[in-house]
Enzyme design. Sequence first.
Site, short mmCIF file in Angstrom:
data_model
loop_
_atom_site.label_atom_id
_atom_site.label_comp_id
_atom_site.label_asym_id
_atom_site.label_seq_id
_atom_site.Cartn_x
_atom_site.Cartn_y
_atom_site.Cartn_z
N ASP A 9 -6.19 -2.07 15.07
CA ASP A 9 -7.63 -2.34 14.91
C ASP A 9 -7.89 -3.51 13.97
OD1 ASP A 9 -7.07 -1.33 12.41
OD2 ASP A 9 -8.57 0.26 12.45
N ASP B 179 0.84 -1.19 0.00
CA ASP B 179 0.00 0.00 0.00
C ASP B 179 0.88 1.24 0.00
OD1 ASP B 179 0.99 -0.11 2.60
OD2 ASP B 179 -0.87 -0.94 3.39
N GLU C 198 -9.52 -1.63 6.26
CA GLU C 198 -10.00 -1.59 7.65
C GLU C 198 -10.99 -2.74 7.86
OE1 GLU C 198 -8.71 0.17 9.84
OE2 GLU C 198 -7.90 2.01 8.94
N HIS D 297 -6.54 -3.83 10.84
CA HIS D 297 -6.47 -3.59 9.39
C HIS D 297 -5.30 -4.34 8.77
CE1 HIS D 297 -4.02 0.08 10.68
NE2 HIS D 297 -3.20 -0.50 9.82
C1 F6R Z 1 1.87 -1.55 5.80
C2 F6R Z 1 0.50 -1.96 6.05
C3 F6R Z 1 -0.19 -1.71 7.35
C4 F6R Z 1 0.71 -2.00 8.54
C5 F6R Z 1 -0.06 -1.75 9.84
C6 F6R Z 1 0.85 -1.96 11.06
O1 F6R Z 1 2.22 -1.84 4.46
O2 F6R Z 1 -0.09 -2.52 5.19
O3 F6R Z 1 -1.34 -2.54 7.43
O4 F6R Z 1 1.14 -3.33 8.48
O5 F6R Z 1 -0.53 -0.42 9.85
O6 F6R Z 1 1.88 -1.00 11.02
P1 F6R Z 1 3.16 -1.14 11.97
O7 F6R Z 1 3.92 -2.31 11.45
O8 F6R Z 1 3.90 0.15 11.76
O9 F6R Z 1 2.65 -1.33 13.35
#
Ligand code: F6R
Length: 179
Positions: free
Chosen positions: A100, A68, A107, A102
């Site tokens: 949460d 993403d 989400e 995602h």
């Molecule tokens: C990143 C992504 C997000 C992260 C998630 C957790 O490419 O797709 O879903 O994996 O926001 O982020 P961190 O690893 O920073 O806690």
Amino acid sequence: MEVLPLGSAGEIAVLAADTVEAVVRRKPAAVLGLATGSTPLPAYRELTRRHQAGAGPSYAGVTCFNLDEYVGLATAGERYEALIAAAGGVDVQLLGIGADGHLAFNEPGSSLAGRTRIKTLTAQTRADNARFFGSPREVPAHVLTQGLGTILAARHLLLIATGAGKADAVAACVEGPGR
Ligand code: F6R
């Protein structure tokens, strides 16, 4: 699904690096799906360390697709699905998970059939990711994300989660909403 509770972020990094290297050794022209965020950074550092030490496989033939991107920083997303398909699909997709639940920037409640598209971040996710920006107001409201349908098409998924803040999301993921 295989669930591996490990003792430290370092052990997870070694496992993730082993997984990626095994795929690249088996298939030198492998297609890797890579997550951003903070969770995979130790794994990327471990892969870099091994490569610089001459211990890792060659990545010369490898293609990578990021999971993403924030809108405004990304190339147009419409070409993404076609590029993944043209590359033969993703061999191993590395995933983090949001507090949460995602996945990528899908989400909870997102369609399992969703493809790469623009999504609006929740206030919670923007607050969580403010650490990557100067201030919460600078976190873009819109992102381009692979859909859950895109992610599920990868041949191997490796979701990694570290820290107590992810425990509820991981438990709901593994045990279901009725736990
Ligand atoms: C990143 C992504 C997000 C992260 C998630 C957790 O490419 O797709 O879903 O994996 O926001 O982020 P961190 O690893 O920073 O806690």
